[in-house]
Scaffold this motif. Structure first.
Motif, short mmCIF file in Angstrom:
data_model
loop_
_atom_site.label_atom_id
_atom_site.label_comp_id
_atom_site.label_asym_id
_atom_site.label_seq_id
_atom_site.Cartn_x
_atom_site.Cartn_y
_atom_site.Cartn_z
N ASP A 162 -4.79 14.67 0.54
CA ASP A 162 -4.53 14.16 -0.81
C ASP A 162 -4.12 12.69 -0.82
OD1 ASP A 162 -2.15 15.06 0.44
OD2 ASP A 162 -1.13 15.28 -1.47
N VAL A 163 -3.36 12.24 0.16
CA VAL A 163 -2.92 10.85 0.16
C VAL A 163 -4.10 9.91 0.46
CG1 VAL A 163 -1.35 9.18 1.24
CG2 VAL A 163 -0.55 11.49 0.73
N TRP A 164 -4.99 10.32 1.36
CA TRP A 164 -6.18 9.51 1.63
C TRP A 164 -7.11 9.46 0.42
CZ3 TRP A 164 -6.49 5.93 5.01
CH2 TRP A 164 -5.77 6.02 6.19
N VAL A 165 -7.31 10.59 -0.23
CA VAL A 165 -8.15 10.62 -1.43
C VAL A 165 -7.54 9.71 -2.49
CG1 VAL A 165 -9.01 12.05 -3.32
CG2 VAL A 165 -9.08 12.91 -0.97
N LYS A 166 -6.23 9.80 -2.67
CA LYS A 166 -5.53 8.97 -3.65
C LYS A 166 -5.73 7.49 -3.35
CE LYS A 166 -2.53 8.93 -7.06
NZ LYS A 166 -3.13 9.15 -8.38
N THR A 167 -5.64 7.12 -2.10
CA THR A 167 -5.78 5.72 -1.69
C THR A 167 -7.19 5.20 -1.95
OG1 THR A 167 -4.07 6.05 0.00
CG2 THR A 167 -5.51 4.12 0.25
N ILE A 168 -8.19 5.95 -1.52
CA ILE A 168 -9.58 5.53 -1.71
C ILE A 168 -9.94 5.47 -3.20
CG2 ILE A 168 -11.99 6.19 -1.31
CD1 ILE A 168 -10.93 7.35 1.43
N SER A 169 -9.49 6.46 -3.93
CA SER A 169 -9.73 6.49 -5.37
C SER A 169 -9.15 5.24 -6.04
CB SER A 169 -9.14 7.76 -5.97
OG SER A 169 -9.38 7.81 -7.35
N ASN A 170 -7.97 4.83 -5.59
CA ASN A 170 -7.33 3.66 -6.18
C ASN A 170 -8.08 2.37 -5.94
OD1 ASN A 170 -4.30 3.74 -7.44
ND2 ASN A 170 -4.87 5.61 -6.40
#
Length: 143
Positions: free
Chosen positions: A114-122
């Motif tokens: 979830d933290v990686w997805v959040k980072t890339i999405s941002n």
């Protein structure tokens, strides 16, 4: 040499909002990711609710910093500020939906980190938000 100085000055003026946007974009992203982590991992709030809460806090932070230090808005009348805020929050709502969708699909449904997805999405969200801010929200009317 004067020609070179003028050319450099022209480039600085043309891109004078890029550096502070980048700085505050990084800070906004940090607000988004850190508050997400606090909500989701420390407070054990669901992924989707944590995404929404972190979005609200980061958009508020982004509006205040973008208005004052990035695009140097001169809107002073209540009507102008309200218009600016409405446009800002509307555009951010659209990119917030994109972020929410990414979290739903990749973190919630597919189980990716979830933290990686959040980072890339941002990263994607920052690019879209800059274009909207520059071209629509804080557009300076020169005349």
């Amino acid at each position: 040499m004067d020609s070179e100085k003028q050319e450099n000055h022209g480039l600085v003026e043309k891109y004078r909002d890029v550096i502070p946007y980048t700085v505050f974009g990084v800070l906004t992203t940090l607000v988004n990711i850190v508050t997400y982590w606090l909500f989701a991992h420390l407070m054990h709030i669901s992924i989707m609710m944590s995404t929404v809460l972190s979005w609200v806090l980061s958009v508020l932070f982004a509006y205040l910093t973008n208005r004052k230090w990035v695009f140097r808005s001169d809107a002073a009348a209540a009507k102008a500020i309200l218009r600016e805020m409405s446009l800002f929050f509307s555009c951010r709502l659209a990119t917030g939906a994109l972020d929410w969708f990414n979290m739903f699909l990749f973190a919630q449904t597919l189980g990716w980190n979830d933290v990686w997805v959040k980072t890339i999405s941002n990263v994607v969200v920052i690019i879209v938000n800059y274009a909207a801010s520059k071209l629509v929200i804080f557009k300076h009317h020169e005349g």
